[in-house]
Design a protein around this motif. Sequence first.
Motif, PDB file in Angstrom:
ATOM      1  N   VAL A  23      43.806  35.008  44.265  1.00 48.71           N
ATOM      2  CA  VAL A  23      44.869  35.761  44.933  1.00 48.71           C
ATOM      3  C   VAL A  23      46.220  35.161  44.577  1.00 48.71           C
ATOM      4  CG1 VAL A  23      45.922  36.307  47.172  1.00 48.71           C
ATOM      5  CG2 VAL A  23      43.474  36.666  46.819  1.00 48.71           C
ATOM      6  N   GLY A  24      46.324  33.840  44.595  1.00 43.63           N
ATOM      7  CA  GLY A  24      47.585  33.187  44.246  1.00 43.63           C
ATOM      8  C   GLY A  24      48.046  33.541  42.849  1.00 43.63           C
ATOM      9  N   VAL A  25      47.137  33.508  41.891  1.00 45.05           N
ATOM     10  CA  VAL A  25      47.485  33.795  40.488  1.00 45.05           C
ATOM     11  C   VAL A  25      47.877  35.267  40.324  1.00 45.05           C
ATOM     12  CG1 VAL A  25      46.500  33.960  38.167  1.00 45.05           C
ATOM     13  CG2 VAL A  25      46.082  31.933  39.548  1.00 45.05           C
ATOM     14  N   VAL A  26      47.073  36.165  40.854  1.00 52.84           N
ATOM     15  CA  VAL A  26      47.349  37.593  40.700  1.00 52.84           C
ATOM     16  C   VAL A  26      48.602  37.980  41.487  1.00 52.84           C
ATOM     17  CG1 VAL A  26      46.429  39.928  41.013  1.00 52.84           C
ATOM     18  CG2 VAL A  26      44.921  38.093  40.223  1.00 52.84           C
ATOM     19  N   ALA A  27      48.805  37.376  42.652  1.00 54.45           N
ATOM     20  CA  ALA A  27      50.005  37.662  43.453  1.00 54.45           C
ATOM     21  C   ALA A  27      51.266  37.226  42.703  1.00 54.45           C
ATOM     22  CB  ALA A  27      49.923  36.968  44.811  1.00 54.45           C
ATOM     23  N   SER A  32      53.681  40.198  44.463  1.00 56.64           N
ATOM     24  CA  SER A  32      53.356  40.738  45.781  1.00 56.64           C
ATOM     25  C   SER A  32      52.011  40.162  46.225  1.00 56.64           C
ATOM     26  CB  SER A  32      53.252  42.259  45.722  1.00 56.64           C
ATOM     27  OG  SER A  32      52.570  42.773  46.845  1.00 56.64           O
ATOM     28  N   ARG A  33      52.033  39.473  47.346  1.00 51.07           N
ATOM     29  CA  ARG A  33      50.787  38.914  47.885  1.00 51.07           C
ATOM     30  C   ARG A  33      49.801  40.033  48.236  1.00 51.07           C
ATOM     31  NH1 ARG A  33      48.152  34.208  48.704  1.00 51.07           N
ATOM     32  NH2 ARG A  33      46.682  34.356  50.411  1.00 51.07           N
ATOM     33  N   VAL A  34      50.309  41.114  48.804  1.00 57.84           N
ATOM     34  CA  VAL A  34      49.444  42.235  49.192  1.00 57.84           C
ATOM     35  C   VAL A  34      48.747  42.813  47.968  1.00 57.84           C
ATOM     36  CG1 VAL A  34      49.432  44.578  50.139  1.00 57.84           C
ATOM     37  CG2 VAL A  34      50.753  42.786  51.261  1.00 57.84           C
ATOM     38  N   ASP A  35      49.500  43.062  46.896  1.00 56.69           N
ATOM     39  CA  ASP A  35      48.883  43.589  45.674  1.00 56.69           C
ATOM     40  C   ASP A  35      47.870  42.602  45.110  1.00 56.69           C
ATOM     41  OD1 ASP A  35      50.286  45.953  45.772  1.00 56.69           O
ATOM     42  OD2 ASP A  35      51.800  45.342  44.300  1.00 56.69           O
ATOM     43  N   GLY A  36      48.198  41.322  45.152  1.00 52.85           N
ATOM     44  CA  GLY A  36      47.263  40.308  44.668  1.00 52.85           C
ATOM     45  C   GLY A  36      45.964  40.326  45.451  1.00 52.85           C
ATOM     46  N   GLU A  37      46.078  40.371  46.766  1.00 51.27           N
ATOM     47  CA  GLU A  37      44.875  40.408  47.603  1.00 51.27           C
ATOM     48  C   GLU A  37      44.047  41.661  47.347  1.00 51.27           C
ATOM     49  OE1 GLU A  37      46.497  40.072  51.534  1.00 51.27           O
ATOM     50  OE2 GLU A  37      46.452  37.881  51.487  1.00 51.27           O
ATOM     51  N   GLU A  38      44.709  42.804  47.268  1.00 51.96           N
ATOM     52  CA  GLU A  38      43.970  44.054  47.065  1.00 51.96           C
ATOM     53  C   GLU A  38      43.258  44.073  45.719  1.00 51.96           C
ATOM     54  OE1 GLU A  38      46.686  47.270  47.806  1.00 51.96           O
ATOM     55  OE2 GLU A  38      46.671  46.903  49.968  1.00 51.96           O
ATOM     56  N   CYS A  39      43.916  43.607  44.674  1.00 51.63           N
ATOM     57  CA  CYS A  39      43.282  43.614  43.347  1.00 51.63           C
ATOM     58  C   CYS A  39      42.097  42.654  43.295  1.00 51.63           C
ATOM     59  CB  CYS A  39      44.311  43.273  42.270  1.00 51.63           C
ATOM     60  SG  CYS A  39      45.524  44.579  41.997  1.00 51.63           S
ATOM     61  N   VAL A  40      42.241  41.476  43.874  1.00 50.07           N
ATOM     62  CA  VAL A  40      41.137  40.509  43.868  1.00 50.07           C
ATOM     63  C   VAL A  40      39.981  41.027  44.723  1.00 50.07           C
ATOM     64  CG1 VAL A  40      40.429  38.174  44.536  1.00 50.07           C
ATOM     65  CG2 VAL A  40      42.589  38.522  43.319  1.00 50.07           C
ATOM     66  N   PHE A  69      43.264  41.457  37.036  1.00 48.04           N
ATOM     67  CA  PHE A  69      44.459  41.717  36.240  1.00 48.04           C
ATOM     68  C   PHE A  69      44.449  43.138  35.662  1.00 48.04           C
ATOM     69  CE2 PHE A  69      45.326  37.042  35.817  1.00 48.04           C
ATOM     70  CZ  PHE A  69      46.576  37.089  36.396  1.00 48.04           C
ATOM     71  N   ARG A  70      43.294  43.625  35.264  1.00 45.65           N
ATOM     72  CA  ARG A  70      43.208  45.003  34.776  1.00 45.65           C
ATOM     73  C   ARG A  70      43.538  45.992  35.896  1.00 45.65           C
ATOM     74  NH1 ARG A  70      37.691  44.231  31.535  1.00 45.65           N
ATOM     75  NH2 ARG A  70      38.551  43.242  29.684  1.00 45.65           N
ATOM     76  N   LEU A  71      43.025  45.718  37.084  1.00 51.54           N
ATOM     77  CA  LEU A  71      43.320  46.582  38.233  1.00 51.54           C
ATOM     78  C   LEU A  71      44.816  46.577  38.533  1.00 51.54           C
ATOM     79  CD1 LEU A  71      40.302  45.573  40.491  1.00 51.54           C
ATOM     80  CD2 LEU A  71      40.705  47.840  39.494  1.00 51.54           C
ATOM     81  N   LEU A  72      45.438  45.408  38.430  1.00 51.56           N
ATOM     82  CA  LEU A  72      46.880  45.319  38.647  1.00 51.56           C
ATOM     83  C   LEU A  72      47.631  46.134  37.600  1.00 51.56           C
ATOM     84  CD1 LEU A  72      49.323  44.129  40.122  1.00 51.56           C
ATOM     85  CD2 LEU A  72      49.142  42.138  38.592  1.00 51.56           C
ATOM     86  N   SER A  73      47.226  46.024  36.346  1.00 51.17           N
ATOM     87  CA  SER A  73      47.864  46.801  35.276  1.00 51.17           C
ATOM     88  C   SER A  73      47.705  48.300  35.524  1.00 51.17           C
ATOM     89  CB  SER A  73      47.259  46.443  33.919  1.00 51.17           C
ATOM     90  OG  SER A  73      47.557  45.113  33.586  1.00 51.17           O
TER      91      SER A  73
END
Length: 166
Positions: A23-27, A32-40, A69-73
């Motif tokens: 979550v920390g890395v993706v956020a 965005s912490r929320v986006d990081g949490e949702e993607c993970v 990371f793909r989900l975030l993209s």
Amino acid sequence: MSKGSAAEDAVSELYRSCYARLVGVVALAAQSRVDGEECVQEAFLKLLGRWDHVSRLESPEIWVRTVAFRLLSNRRRKARNAVRALLRHGPAPAEPEPSADRVDVAHALRRLSLGQRQVVVMHHLLGLGVEEIAGALQIAPGTVKSRLSRGRAVLAELLPQEASHA
């Protein structure tokens, strides 16, 4: 995976050991912490259905991170495309402020039960007959009539005489 299985235990352990780090890395990447949490979280959901394959990889954590990371993209691309579509179509036409009567009717409708509200709206706003409403809602025509009657009685108490005809 069956409840209590070794696979479920392994996924749970992976989640406990790397969720916060992922979550920390993706956020950070998402800003965005929320986006990081949702993607993970979504990546872990995908992992559940693919554990047989992922468990044989050298690092299941890398797989989860890659998927996150793909989900975030994908999210960012969809958001960009949505903005482009909005820009192509221009701003929505301005709608006039609702009249006081319309606001009163909307508030009064909220006081009705869902069933009463459905039949009142279908009858008075859509102009449907009792039989059509009964068919659409899959209820007896007598039930439609009863709900209409009760709904009208409640509305008559809540609305001034002029607004009740709107």
